[in-house]
Write a protein that holds these residues in place. Structure first.
Motif, PDB file in Angstrom:
ATOM      1  N   VAL A 141       0.894  -1.090   0.045  1.00  0.00           N
ATOM      2  CA  VAL A 141      -0.002  -0.005  -0.064  1.00  0.00           C
ATOM      3  C   VAL A 141       0.915   1.198   0.042  1.00  0.00           C
ATOM      4  O   VAL A 141       1.789   1.239   0.690  1.00  0.00           O
ATOM      5  CB  VAL A 141      -0.917  -0.071   1.138  1.00  0.00           C
ATOM      6  CG1 VAL A 141      -1.772   1.302   1.296  1.00  0.00           C
ATOM      7  CG2 VAL A 141      -1.826  -1.119   1.315  1.00  0.00           C
ATOM      8  N   PRO A 142       0.681   2.242  -0.894  1.00  0.00           N
ATOM      9  CA  PRO A 142       1.616   3.472  -0.989  1.00  0.00           C
ATOM     10  C   PRO A 142       1.429   4.243   0.535  1.00  0.00           C
ATOM     11  O   PRO A 142       0.514   4.137   1.121  1.00  0.00           O
ATOM     12  CB  PRO A 142       0.725   4.437  -1.979  1.00  0.00           C
ATOM     13  CG  PRO A 142       0.111   3.143  -3.009  1.00  0.00           C
ATOM     14  CD  PRO A 142      -0.364   2.220  -1.813  1.00  0.00           C
ATOM     15  N   LEU A 143       2.777   4.645   0.706  1.00  0.00           N
ATOM     16  CA  LEU A 143       2.800   5.373   1.988  1.00  0.00           C
ATOM     17  C   LEU A 143       1.710   6.600   2.108  1.00  0.00           C
ATOM     18  O   LEU A 143       1.225   6.856   3.181  1.00  0.00           O
ATOM     19  CB  LEU A 143       4.382   5.709   2.041  1.00  0.00           C
ATOM     20  CG  LEU A 143       4.602   6.542   3.569  1.00  0.00           C
ATOM     21  CD1 LEU A 143       4.384   5.599   4.581  1.00  0.00           C
ATOM     22  CD2 LEU A 143       6.074   6.960   3.435  1.00  0.00           C
ATOM     23  N   GLU A 144       1.575   7.288   1.197  1.00  0.00           N
ATOM     24  CA  GLU A 144       0.660   8.215   1.029  1.00  0.00           C
ATOM     25  C   GLU A 144      -0.919   8.011   1.597  1.00  0.00           C
ATOM     26  O   GLU A 144      -1.436   8.711   2.235  1.00  0.00           O
ATOM     27  CB  GLU A 144       0.560   8.977  -0.433  1.00  0.00           C
ATOM     28  CG  GLU A 144       1.569   9.521  -0.761  1.00  0.00           C
ATOM     29  CD  GLU A 144       2.779   8.495  -1.689  1.00  0.00           C
ATOM     30  OE1 GLU A 144       2.189   7.699  -2.124  1.00  0.00           O
ATOM     31  OE2 GLU A 144       3.848   8.704  -1.369  1.00  0.00           O
ATOM     32  N   VAL A 145      -1.280   6.853   1.023  1.00  0.00           N
ATOM     33  CA  VAL A 145      -2.356   6.204   1.544  1.00  0.00           C
ATOM     34  C   VAL A 145      -2.600   5.932   3.118  1.00  0.00           C
ATOM     35  O   VAL A 145      -3.405   6.207   3.723  1.00  0.00           O
ATOM     36  CB  VAL A 145      -2.957   5.065   0.808  1.00  0.00           C
ATOM     37  CG1 VAL A 145      -4.159   4.251   1.129  1.00  0.00           C
ATOM     38  CG2 VAL A 145      -3.123   5.525  -0.736  1.00  0.00           C
ATOM     39  N   ILE A 146      -1.532   5.360   3.235  1.00  0.00           N
ATOM     40  CA  ILE A 146      -1.496   4.836   4.729  1.00  0.00           C
ATOM     41  C   ILE A 146      -1.407   6.018   5.880  1.00  0.00           C
ATOM     42  O   ILE A 146      -1.902   6.097   6.923  1.00  0.00           O
ATOM     43  CB  ILE A 146       0.078   3.886   4.916  1.00  0.00           C
ATOM     44  CG1 ILE A 146      -0.010   2.657   4.250  1.00  0.00           C
ATOM     45  CG2 ILE A 146       0.367   3.838   6.607  1.00  0.00           C
ATOM     46  CD1 ILE A 146       1.124   2.008   4.315  1.00  0.00           C
ATOM     47  N   GLU A 147      -0.471   7.055   5.545  1.00  0.00           N
ATOM     48  CA  GLU A 147      -0.437   8.498   6.278  1.00  0.00           C
ATOM     49  C   GLU A 147      -1.894   9.127   6.213  1.00  0.00           C
ATOM     50  O   GLU A 147      -2.137   9.713   7.028  1.00  0.00           O
ATOM     51  CB  GLU A 147       0.833   9.348   5.559  1.00  0.00           C
ATOM     52  CG  GLU A 147       1.984   8.643   5.801  1.00  0.00           C
ATOM     53  CD  GLU A 147       3.052   9.756   5.087  1.00  0.00           C
ATOM     54  OE1 GLU A 147       2.802  10.577   4.237  1.00  0.00           O
ATOM     55  OE2 GLU A 147       4.465   9.542   5.415  1.00  0.00           O
ATOM     56  N   LYS A 148      -2.412   8.901   5.073  1.00  0.00           N
ATOM     57  CA  LYS A 148      -4.048   9.616   5.180  1.00  0.00           C
ATOM     58  C   LYS A 148      -4.765   9.131   6.286  1.00  0.00           C
ATOM     59  O   LYS A 148      -5.693   9.557   6.785  1.00  0.00           O
ATOM     60  CB  LYS A 148      -4.220   9.643   3.822  1.00  0.00           C
ATOM     61  CG  LYS A 148      -5.600  10.335   3.683  1.00  0.00           C
ATOM     62  CD  LYS A 148      -6.418  10.235   2.070  1.00  0.00           C
ATOM     63  CE  LYS A 148      -7.617  11.066   1.811  1.00  0.00           C
ATOM     64  NZ  LYS A 148      -8.136  10.891   0.753  1.00  0.00           N
ATOM     65  N   ALA A 151      -4.205   7.118   8.916  1.00  0.00           N
ATOM     66  CA  ALA A 151      -3.410   7.315   9.973  1.00  0.00           C
ATOM     67  C   ALA A 151      -3.738   8.899  10.497  1.00  0.00           C
ATOM     68  O   ALA A 151      -4.165   8.627  11.801  1.00  0.00           O
ATOM     69  CB  ALA A 151      -1.782   7.264  10.069  1.00  0.00           C
ATOM     70  N   LYS A 152      -3.766   9.703   9.671  1.00  0.00           N
ATOM     71  CA  LYS A 152      -4.064  11.116   9.993  1.00  0.00           C
ATOM     72  C   LYS A 152      -5.538  10.993  10.336  1.00  0.00           C
ATOM     73  O   LYS A 152      -6.023  11.776  11.442  1.00  0.00           O
ATOM     74  CB  LYS A 152      -3.794  11.979   9.186  1.00  0.00           C
ATOM     75  CG  LYS A 152      -2.404  12.384   9.060  1.00  0.00           C
ATOM     76  CD  LYS A 152      -2.023  13.349   8.119  1.00  0.00           C
ATOM     77  CE  LYS A 152      -0.397  13.563   7.875  1.00  0.00           C
ATOM     78  NZ  LYS A 152      -0.201  14.432   6.634  1.00  0.00           N
ATOM     79  N   ALA A 153      -6.541  10.331   9.678  1.00  0.00           N
ATOM     80  CA  ALA A 153      -7.807  10.522   9.924  1.00  0.00           C
ATOM     81  C   ALA A 153      -8.216   9.606  11.100  1.00  0.00           C
ATOM     82  O   ALA A 153      -9.056  10.107  12.022  1.00  0.00           O
ATOM     83  CB  ALA A 153      -8.519   9.570   8.695  1.00  0.00           C
ATOM     84  N   ALA A 154      -7.483   8.729  11.538  1.00  0.00           N
ATOM     85  CA  ALA A 154      -7.742   7.992  12.768  1.00  0.00           C
ATOM     86  C   ALA A 154      -7.272   8.437  14.068  1.00  0.00           C
ATOM     87  O   ALA A 154      -8.150   8.573  14.986  1.00  0.00           O
ATOM     88  CB  ALA A 154      -7.006   6.597  12.630  1.00  0.00           C
ATOM     89  N   LEU A 155      -6.215   9.363  13.784  1.00  0.00           N
ATOM     90  CA  LEU A 155      -5.872  10.121  14.912  1.00  0.00           C
ATOM     91  C   LEU A 155      -6.864  11.208  15.464  1.00  0.00           C
ATOM     92  O   LEU A 155      -7.020  11.731  16.388  1.00  0.00           O
ATOM     93  CB  LEU A 155      -4.511  10.905  14.846  1.00  0.00           C
ATOM     94  CG  LEU A 155      -3.149  10.007  14.873  1.00  0.00           C
ATOM     95  CD1 LEU A 155      -1.859  10.490  14.325  1.00  0.00           C
ATOM     96  CD2 LEU A 155      -3.175   9.411  16.177  1.00  0.00           C
ATOM     97  N   ILE A 156      -7.158  11.863  14.136  1.00  0.00           N
ATOM     98  CA  ILE A 156      -8.158  13.197  14.392  1.00  0.00           C
ATOM     99  C   ILE A 156      -9.411  12.194  14.936  1.00  0.00           C
ATOM    100  O   ILE A 156      -9.868  12.990  16.095  1.00  0.00           O
ATOM    101  CB  ILE A 156      -8.602  13.777  12.986  1.00  0.00           C
ATOM    102  CG1 ILE A 156      -7.417  14.318  12.599  1.00  0.00           C
ATOM    103  CG2 ILE A 156      -9.821  14.386  13.052  1.00  0.00           C
ATOM    104  CD1 ILE A 156      -7.618  14.873  11.091  1.00  0.00           C
ATOM    105  N   MET A 157      -9.918  11.227  14.580  1.00  0.00           N
ATOM    106  CA  MET A 157     -11.161  10.595  15.305  1.00  0.00           C
ATOM    107  C   MET A 157     -11.010  10.268  16.531  1.00  0.00           C
ATOM    108  O   MET A 157     -11.876  10.662  17.390  1.00  0.00           O
ATOM    109  CB  MET A 157     -11.655   9.385  14.285  1.00  0.00           C
ATOM    110  CG  MET A 157     -12.879   8.902  15.021  1.00  0.00           C
ATOM    111  SD  MET A 157     -13.211   7.062  14.350  1.00  0.00           S
ATOM    112  CE  MET A 157     -13.173   7.414  12.592  1.00  0.00           C
ATOM    113  N   LYS A 158      -9.775   9.820  17.033  1.00  0.00           N
ATOM    114  CA  LYS A 158      -9.449   9.624  18.178  1.00  0.00           C
ATOM    115  C   LYS A 158      -9.345  10.840  19.131  1.00  0.00           C
ATOM    116  O   LYS A 158      -9.840  10.678  20.328  1.00  0.00           O
ATOM    117  CB  LYS A 158      -8.164   8.844  18.556  1.00  0.00           C
ATOM    118  CG  LYS A 158      -7.584   8.240  19.913  1.00  0.00           C
ATOM    119  CD  LYS A 158      -6.200   7.555  19.954  1.00  0.00           C
ATOM    120  CE  LYS A 158      -6.000   7.538  21.315  1.00  0.00           C
ATOM    121  NZ  LYS A 158      -4.730   6.796  21.445  1.00  0.00           N
ATOM    122  N   GLN A 159      -8.740  11.741  18.616  1.00  0.00           N
ATOM    123  CA  GLN A 159      -8.736  13.061  19.519  1.00  0.00           C
ATOM    124  C   GLN A 159     -10.108  13.658  19.836  1.00  0.00           C
ATOM    125  O   GLN A 159     -10.456  13.916  20.747  1.00  0.00           O
ATOM    126  CB  GLN A 159      -7.859  14.152  18.783  1.00  0.00           C
ATOM    127  CG  GLN A 159      -6.334  13.877  18.719  1.00  0.00           C
ATOM    128  CD  GLN A 159      -5.633  14.557  17.709  1.00  0.00           C
ATOM    129  OE1 GLN A 159      -6.015  15.353  16.786  1.00  0.00           O
ATOM    130  NE2 GLN A 159      -4.279  14.785  17.948  1.00  0.00           N
TER     131      GLN A 159
END
Length: 88
Positions: free
Chosen positions: A54-61, A63-71
């Protein structure tokens, strides 16, 4: 302002149902990556998304969405906690 017992019980019930930290890794990875990479799901579960290709850009996107949801969930939890302190 008078607080009714039903209100406190409702608030406790609501907060107890909040998923705050627990994440099932396999369910999360399958839900996040299966729509985009259905042929890689088994490999993603086995090796992880990066190692599966999986491209790193997709993984980072993701991950950021998951962190925002957790916050956001943590903020909601803290707001409810503050509300309970005021009530009790």
């Amino acid at each position: 302002m008078e607080v009714k017992p039903e209100q406190v019980l409702s608030l406790i019930k609501t907060t107890s149902n909040l998923p705050l930290v627990k994440v099932n890794r396999e369910e999360y990875l399958a839900a996040e990556f299966a729509p985009l990479y259905p042929k890689l799901v088994e490999e993603i579960l086995e090796k992880g998304p990066y190692e599966a290709g999986v491209p790193l850009e997709v993984i980072e996107k993701k991950a950021k969405a998951a962190l925002i949801m957790k916050q956001e969930k943590q903020q909601q939890y803290h707001l409810l906690q503050d509300y309970l302190e005021v009530l009790l």
